[in-house]
Write a protein that holds these residues in place. Structure first.
Motif, mmCIF file in Angstrom:
data_model
loop_
_atom_site.group_PDB
_atom_site.id
_atom_site.type_symbol
_atom_site.label_atom_id
_atom_site.label_comp_id
_atom_site.label_asym_id
_atom_site.label_seq_id
_atom_site.Cartn_x
_atom_site.Cartn_y
_atom_site.Cartn_z
ATOM 1 N N ILE A 205 0.811 -1.256 -0.160
ATOM 2 C CA ILE A 205 -0.165 0.025 0.047
ATOM 3 C C ILE A 205 0.746 1.280 0.007
ATOM 4 C CG2 ILE A 205 -1.572 1.379 1.247
ATOM 5 C CD1 ILE A 205 -3.000 -1.225 2.400
ATOM 6 N N ILE A 206 1.981 1.403 0.936
ATOM 7 C CA ILE A 206 3.074 2.456 1.013
ATOM 8 C C ILE A 206 3.485 2.548 -0.184
ATOM 9 C CG2 ILE A 206 4.852 3.372 2.148
ATOM 10 C CD1 ILE A 206 3.903 1.968 4.440
ATOM 11 N N LEU A 207 4.107 1.405 -1.151
ATOM 12 C CA LEU A 207 4.685 1.677 -2.124
ATOM 13 C C LEU A 207 3.677 1.946 -3.399
ATOM 14 C CD1 LEU A 207 7.178 -1.342 -1.906
ATOM 15 C CD2 LEU A 207 7.541 1.048 -1.405
ATOM 16 N N ASN A 208 2.666 1.608 -3.399
ATOM 17 C CA ASN A 208 1.744 2.080 -4.338
ATOM 18 C C ASN A 208 1.423 3.528 -4.368
ATOM 19 O OD1 ASN A 208 1.143 -0.418 -5.811
ATOM 20 N ND2 ASN A 208 -0.514 -0.847 -4.383
ATOM 21 N N ASP A 209 1.571 3.986 -3.002
ATOM 22 C CA ASP A 209 1.366 5.500 -2.802
ATOM 23 C C ASP A 209 2.600 6.278 -3.547
ATOM 24 O OD1 ASP A 209 -1.208 5.252 -1.721
ATOM 25 O OD2 ASP A 209 -0.461 5.607 0.311
ATOM 26 N N PHE A 210 3.800 5.836 -3.115
ATOM 27 C CA PHE A 210 5.015 6.071 -3.630
ATOM 28 C C PHE A 210 5.048 6.336 -5.263
ATOM 29 C CE2 PHE A 210 7.803 5.065 0.010
ATOM 30 C CZ PHE A 210 7.125 6.116 0.923
ATOM 31 N N GLU A 211 4.553 5.019 -5.942
ATOM 32 C CA GLU A 211 4.482 4.825 -7.413
ATOM 33 C C GLU A 211 3.624 5.760 -7.995
ATOM 34 O OE1 GLU A 211 3.836 1.087 -10.051
ATOM 35 O OE2 GLU A 211 2.369 1.407 -8.710
ATOM 36 N N SER A 212 2.530 6.276 -7.306
ATOM 37 C CA SER A 212 1.363 7.392 -7.792
ATOM 38 C C SER A 212 2.099 8.772 -7.839
ATOM 39 C CB SER A 212 0.517 7.283 -7.157
ATOM 40 O OG SER A 212 0.535 7.616 -5.745
ATOM 41 N N GLU A 213 3.044 9.201 -7.185
ATOM 42 C CA GLU A 213 3.708 10.282 -7.163
ATOM 43 C C GLU A 213 4.633 10.938 -8.216
ATOM 44 O OE1 GLU A 213 3.904 12.440 -4.335
ATOM 45 O OE2 GLU A 213 2.711 11.145 -2.923
ATOM 46 N N ALA A 214 5.016 10.168 -9.110
ATOM 47 C CA ALA A 214 5.610 10.681 -10.258
ATOM 48 C C ALA A 214 5.754 9.476 -11.453
ATOM 49 C CB ALA A 214 7.000 11.098 -10.038
ATOM 50 N N ASP A 215 5.994 9.852 -12.613
ATOM 51 C CA ASP A 215 6.229 8.994 -13.581
ATOM 52 C C ASP A 215 7.734 8.291 -13.332
ATOM 53 O OD1 ASP A 215 3.897 9.359 -14.904
ATOM 54 O OD2 ASP A 215 4.766 10.932 -16.437
ATOM 55 N N GLY A 216 7.930 7.167 -13.728
ATOM 56 C CA GLY A 216 9.487 6.702 -13.671
ATOM 57 C C GLY A 216 9.498 5.870 -12.636
ATOM 58 N N ILE A 217 8.580 5.883 -11.363
ATOM 59 C CA ILE A 217 8.487 5.054 -10.239
ATOM 60 C C ILE A 217 7.856 3.899 -10.494
ATOM 61 C CG2 ILE A 217 8.133 5.394 -7.703
ATOM 62 C CD1 ILE A 217 8.080 8.377 -7.922
ATOM 63 N N ILE A 218 8.133 2.574 -10.281
ATOM 64 C CA ILE A 218 7.527 1.251 -10.554
ATOM 65 C C ILE A 218 7.516 0.470 -9.202
ATOM 66 C CG2 ILE A 218 7.286 -0.768 -11.798
ATOM 67 C CD1 ILE A 218 8.424 0.751 -14.008
ATOM 68 N N ASN A 219 6.263 0.316 -8.667
ATOM 69 C CA ASN A 219 6.368 -0.785 -7.355
ATOM 70 C C ASN A 219 6.581 -2.120 -8.094
ATOM 71 O OD1 ASN A 219 5.986 -1.871 -4.964
ATOM 72 N ND2 ASN A 219 3.859 -1.301 -5.024
ATOM 73 N N LEU A 220 7.380 -2.925 -7.533
ATOM 74 C CA LEU A 220 7.383 -4.237 -8.140
ATOM 75 C C LEU A 220 7.005 -5.305 -6.863
ATOM 76 C CD1 LEU A 220 10.985 -4.505 -9.613
ATOM 77 C CD2 LEU A 220 8.773 -4.197 -10.833
ATOM 78 N N ALA A 221 6.538 -4.615 -5.627
ATOM 79 C CA ALA A 221 5.955 -5.752 -4.746
ATOM 80 C C ALA A 221 4.592 -6.262 -4.981
ATOM 81 C CB ALA A 221 5.821 -4.820 -3.258
ATOM 82 N N GLY A 222 4.727 -7.516 -4.708
ATOM 83 C CA GLY A 222 3.658 -8.392 -5.187
ATOM 84 C C GLY A 222 3.584 -8.682 -6.670
ATOM 85 N N LYS A 223 4.306 -8.206 -7.401
ATOM 86 C CA LYS A 223 4.223 -8.564 -8.888
ATOM 87 C C LYS A 223 5.132 -9.547 -9.509
ATOM 88 C CE LYS A 223 2.783 -3.878 -9.377
ATOM 89 N NZ LYS A 223 2.987 -2.518 -10.170
ATOM 90 N N LEU A 224 6.118 -10.064 -8.732
ATOM 91 C CA LEU A 224 7.051 -10.959 -9.440
ATOM 92 C C LEU A 224 7.291 -11.911 -8.376
ATOM 93 C CD1 LEU A 224 9.822 -8.199 -10.474
ATOM 94 C CD2 LEU A 224 7.943 -9.323 -11.867
ATOM 95 N N SER A 225 7.917 -13.040 -9.091
ATOM 96 C CA SER A 225 8.375 -14.341 -8.124
ATOM 97 C C SER A 225 9.762 -13.736 -7.429
ATOM 98 C CB SER A 225 8.563 -15.507 -8.922
ATOM 99 O OG SER A 225 9.507 -15.356 -9.945
#
Length: 325
Positions: A205-225
């Motif tokens: 949840i926190i990293l998703n908020d960070f990701e929404s702050e600007a382009d070029g920020i990608i949250n990988l948590a929970g998306k990859l093995s």
């Protein structure tokens, strides 16, 4: 996970310097991808929460390990479970890590303030005792992994340098304050692609908020093995981490690692492998003179909770830019 990751550069050196010796790594199944590029190394998975749980489970595990016909045991963990297990396996030679509890206790009490032997060095001592001295002065690392279509779809192909950021740690005293981390991520995203690492619902949840702050920020948590995360890490230009496992994952792959330290300190021996001393950004000991308050960051005065915040955003940004430029 950090302790396991720190064993990888040691085992890689071992396989290069003793190519005719077979190694069996006993660890949890989740950690198996850490050893995937090591020759003559196979992973034996211990299910310590299932069939290998308790004394009966350890006995069962020992019977299974006897089939490996091990000539020697290198105990890099030296905890109650391994102390029970070692005599049951019956290898001719056994060497166990000396964790240096006495000097670490003196460090925490403030009786000494000096660099202690690193965990990496303690691992090599175990193998030296078994008759396998190791030279880690010129380490070799694997090439960056090829990124599969799933990873490429998520992170894209931007022509920018990539910074991995792992903002979390097991204990609050080791974390960079979130408001400062948010500022830091936004500043870095102006010039670089920022990839965020973490796990667990609250962190996502926190990293998703960070990701929404600007382009070029990608949250990988929970998306990859886990294996895919290692592939991404191997392709980073630099990793920014707390005193946590992600620092050691990047270091074992030969990635440059900048670490931020709160109530712990690199003197305890847990700095990531093969990184210059100035890549470790430590809290202000004039303001927080009791640092390190503990070895693992689990004990600290309440006033020390945000000690890592005494490292300014500008200091971190300048360090990363100096490395990338």
């Amino acid at each position: 996970m950090g302790d396991v990751a720190m064993s990888v550069p040691v085992l890689r050196a071992f396989t290069q310097q003793y190519p005719n010796v077979k190694i069996t790594v006993l660890t949890r199944a989740f950690f198996a991808p850490l050893f995937r590029d090591l020759k003559n190394v196979n992973v034996f998975s211990a299910d310590v929460k299932g069939e290998h749980k308790g004394l009966f489970g350890l006995y069962k595990l020992s019977r299974e390990l006897q089939k490996e016909n091990c000539d020697a045991i290198a105990d890099l963990h030296n905890v109650l479970r391994t102390k029970v297990l070692k005599p049951l396996i019956g290898a001719r030679k056994v060497s166990s890590i000396d964790k240096g509890r006495k000097p670490k206790k003196q460090l925490v009490k403030g009786e000494i303030f000096e660099q202690l032997k690193s965990t990496i060095q303690r691992y090599t001592d175990v193998f030296k005792t078994l008759g396998f001295p190791l030279d880690l002065s010129a380490p070799k690392f694997p090439m960056p992994a090829a990124l599969n279509p799933n990873i490429s779809r998520i992170i894209g192909t931007l022509n920018k340098k990539r910074i991995g950021i792992a903002p979390f740690a097991a204990h609050d005293g080791k974390k960079y304050p979130l408001e400062l981390m948010e500022q830091l991520i936004k500043k870095l995203s102006k010039d670089y692609q920022v990839l965020l690492f973490g796990g667990g619902k609250n962190e996502i949840i926190i990293l998703n908020d960070f990701e929404s702050e600007a382009d070029g920020i990608i949250n990988l948590a929970g998306k990859l093995s886990f294996s895919e995360e290692l592939d991404v890490i191997s392709n980073l230009d630099v990793m920014l981490s707390m005193d946590s496992g992600n620092a050691h994952l990047a270091a074992m792959l030969g990635v440059k690692v900048v670490t931020i330290w709160g109530v712990t300190h690199p003197f305890a021996g847990f700095a990531p492998f093969n990184q210059p001393v100035d890549y470790a950004l430590v809290a202000d000991r004039i303001k927080y003179p009791k640092i390190p308050t503990s070895i693992y960051g689990n004990k600290y005065p309440e006033a020390y909770k945000d000690a890592a915040g005494s490292v300014s955003v500008e200091t971190v940004v300048d360090k990363i830019k100096s490395i990338l430029n």
